[in-house]
Design an enzyme around this catalytic site. Structure first.
Site, PDB file in Angstrom:
ATOM      1  N   ASP A 173      -1.595 -13.996  30.624  1.00 60.45           N
ATOM      2  CA  ASP A 173      -0.196 -13.591  30.439  1.00 60.45           C
ATOM      3  C   ASP A 173       0.658 -13.927  31.661  1.00 60.45           C
ATOM      4  OD1 ASP A 173      -1.196 -12.596  28.120  1.00 60.45           O
ATOM      5  OD2 ASP A 173      -1.247 -10.521  28.786  1.00 60.45           O
TER       6      ASP A 173
ATOM      7  N   THR B  71       0.100 -16.046  33.945  1.00 66.48           N
ATOM      8  CA  THR B  71       0.153 -17.497  34.165  1.00 66.48           C
ATOM      9  C   THR B  71       1.178 -18.156  33.233  1.00 66.48           C
ATOM     10  OG1 THR B  71      -2.183 -17.453  34.751  1.00 66.48           O
ATOM     11  CG2 THR B  71      -1.236 -19.605  34.254  1.00 66.48           C
TER      12      THR B  71
ATOM     13  N   HIS C  12      -3.922  -5.172   0.444  1.00 68.22           N
ATOM     14  CA  HIS C  12      -3.446  -5.582   1.776  1.00 68.22           C
ATOM     15  C   HIS C  12      -3.484  -7.102   1.930  1.00 68.22           C
ATOM     16  CE1 HIS C  12      -3.118  -1.623   3.686  1.00 68.22           C
ATOM     17  NE2 HIS C  12      -4.022  -1.290   2.789  1.00 68.22           N
TER      18      HIS C  12
ATOM     19  N   GLU D  81      -2.474  -8.767   4.349  1.00 69.65           N
ATOM     20  CA  GLU D  81      -2.572  -9.150   5.760  1.00 69.65           C
ATOM     21  C   GLU D  81      -4.000  -9.280   6.259  1.00 69.65           C
ATOM     22  OE1 GLU D  81      -1.490  -6.349   4.477  1.00 69.65           O
ATOM     23  OE2 GLU D  81      -1.982  -4.577   5.651  1.00 69.65           O
TER      24      GLU D  81
ATOM     25  N   CYS E 279       0.825  -1.221   0.000  1.00 76.61           N
ATOM     26  CA  CYS E 279       0.000   0.000   0.000  1.00 76.61           C
ATOM     27  C   CYS E 279       0.864   1.278   0.000  1.00 76.61           C
ATOM     28  CB  CYS E 279      -0.985  -0.023   1.164  1.00 76.61           C
ATOM     29  SG  CYS E 279      -2.288   1.202   0.971  1.00 76.61           S
TER      30      CYS E 279
END
Ligand code: XMP
Length: 511
Positions: A226, A228, A168, A170, A80
């Site tokens: 996170d 944990t 794009h 993605e 892009c």
């Protein structure tokens, strides 16, 4: 083991993080850096991707990086704005589009490059989002594909491994976008696809062992994914030298403190549960401003945590479950600082205050990768799939001041709602759900008696990152049963409403 790395240069597109996630889904490691801060160790990267941008290359302040160490020296994919950038500053021409170029388009090959387009068929759907268009290709540009409205939809530079695409790859709506990224990274740039959750665990554990040796580390568990996963990784590396502290601030979900603590102990963690509910409630007494509540909770958390950490002799490190989106240095679309809507990072002061060295084993991972790493270490799927829950907990779901009685009411309401979502098999279809206790009483009638009691709001949203969200269309039968259960079982509540607001404008939490 060293993995091949991709450098993603960010020009401020809303999709930059998506590029990184797609690359990583290919089991290839990548990093995002701002367009104007190209790492000096450029030789460490085997390929480079230029992101999109809300800016125009024709503007006076067009983002204009020095690519002299990259262009023609490394495989380069420009997306892009990146594609327009290469055209505009290298002998081509970019102008405003005459037609709208947003959304769906279909590729027509002009020159079907064998490697770049391998496995992609004529007519493949791609997603466009741009208001400028490339009128003339740059010097040595070779047109590869067009769409109905965009002539120069894909091109390459003769004599270089440089490819540029206006669409794009993605976004999910570009049907073969991931294939195209794979073709570029694997077939053209020759990267290995060996960055897997298992390899991450193996290497991170080895690195942590080398870094921490026999040092003691303290970590605050929150019950979330996170902290944990960070704890389990550290536990694998240093075992009992990891001291976990799980603080009950009295604002957790009903029974959560005891059940999660048990779960942690079952995982073999060296964990201490600290019930500081009274200390938090005292500090919150009489405060009704949301930001003041966050500040008070953050302050008490630091105090409690610091007291506990001091009981551990010779602790040297503080471990945190920081993840990649927290550390990416982002390019602001407007060029200015973004406004603080809510101060989310309520324990942000911890590392400085405690004067400990910081270790962050997850700081290279996105949330979904943290979950995959957790799964590869055998962490329970139910724990990994838990909805996000804010650090200040129910304090920011009780509008106005907080009392033990209000917490009790909200915990009961929340438990009926969340248990119901699980029973009706709706829990995993919702990104986050919870109940809010409103500062209004309303009139009701129960068994011929007038009541004047509390109103609660239920909120369930779908989202990917919490930045934007929409309310979930929960079945009426479920809402009916839940409302009935709440009103019949929770003393003090006589009215239930369902929040049907999207974010923006309405944030997920009401405070
Ligand atoms: P909002 O309410 O801003 O929430 O739409 C977006 C996400 O952030 C969570 N949230 C917080 N998390 N401390 C946290 O740790 C906070 O102060 C806080 N406020 C909101 C919220 O639960 C949602 O997931």
């Amino acid at each position: 083991m060293q993995h091949d790395k991709v450098l993603i240069l960010d020009f401020g597109s809303q999709y930059t993080q998506l590029i990184a996630r797609r690359v990583r889904e290919l089991n290839i490691y990548c990093e995002i850096h701002p367009y104007n801060k190209i790492p000096t160790s450029i030789e460490a990267y085997k390929a480079v991707v230029l992101s999109g941008s809300p800016q125009s290359v024709r503007g006076d302040d067009a983002l204009h990086p020095d690519l002299s160490e990259i262009r023609a020296k490394k495989p380069l994919l420009a997306v892009c704005y990146g594609a327009q950038y290469l055209a505009h500053f290298s002998g081509g021409n970019v102008a405003p589009s005459n037609t709208r170029e947003y959304g769906r388009a279909n590729l027509s090959f002009i020159q079907k490059e064998e490697l770049f387009f391998d496995g992609i068929s004529e007519g493949s759907q791609v997603w466009m989002s741009h208001s400028d268009t490339i009128k003339t290709l740059p010097t040595n540009g070779v047109l590869l594909a067009s769409t109905h409205d965009v002539e120069n939809a894909a091109y390459k530079i003769e004599g270089e491994q440089t490819y540029a695409i206006q669409f794009h790859p993605e976004v999910y709506h570009s049907k073969d976008g991931k294939t195209l990224l794979k073709n570029f990274l694997v077939k053209i740039a020759g990267l290995q696809q060996d960055w897997t959750p298992d390899s991450f665990v193996e290497e991170t554990v080895a690195d942590l062992k080398a870094q921490l040796k026999n040092d003691k580390v303290v970590l605050g568990l929150s019950g979330g994914v996170d902290s944990t996963v960070a704890a389990i990784l550290l536990n694998k590396a240093i075992g009992k030298n990891l001291y976990c502290i799980f603080v009950n601030n009295g604002l957790l979900r009903k029974n959560e403190f005891s059940s999660v603590l048990k779960q942690y102990e079952g995982m073999g963690l060296n964990v201490k549960g600290v019930d500081a509910s009274a200390r938090f409630l005292d500090a919150l007494a009489g405060i009704d401003d949301p930001e003041q509540k966050r500040k008070a909770i953050g302050r008490v958390f630091i105090e409690v945590f610091d007291d506990e950490a001091h009981l551990i002799k010779d602790v040297k490190w503080l471990a945190q479950g920081t993840i990649y989106p927290d550390v990416i240095e982002s390019v602001s679309a407007t060029g200015g600082p973004s406004a603080t809507i809510k101060s989310h990072h309520n324990v942000g002061g911890l590392p400085d205050f405690m004067k400990l060295k910081v270790v962050e084993p997850l700081k290279a991972l996105f949330k979904d990768e943290v979950r995959r790493v957790g799964a590869s270490m055998g962490i329970d799927a139910q724990l990994l799939g838990r909805h996000p829950f804010p650090g200040p907990g129910l304090a920011i779901r009780i509008l106005g001041d907080i009392t033990a009685e209000k917490v009790r009411i909200l915990q009961d309401v929340d438990a009926i709602f969340i248990d119901g979502l699980r029973e009706w098999d709706l829990y995993d279809k919702v990104w986050q759900a919870g109940a809010m206790l409103l500062p209004v009483n309303s009139v009701g009638v129960m068994g011929d008696e007038r009541t004047y009691e509390k109103c609660v709001a239920l909120r369930a949203v779908e989202s990917t990152d919490g930045m934007t969200a929409d309310w979930v269309n929960l079945p009426y039968e479920f809402l009916q049963k839940t409302s009935n259960d709440i009103i019949n079982k929770v003393k003090g509540v006589n009215r239930v409403v369902y929040d049907i607001s999207s974010k923006p404008p309405a944030t997920i939490e009401w405070e």
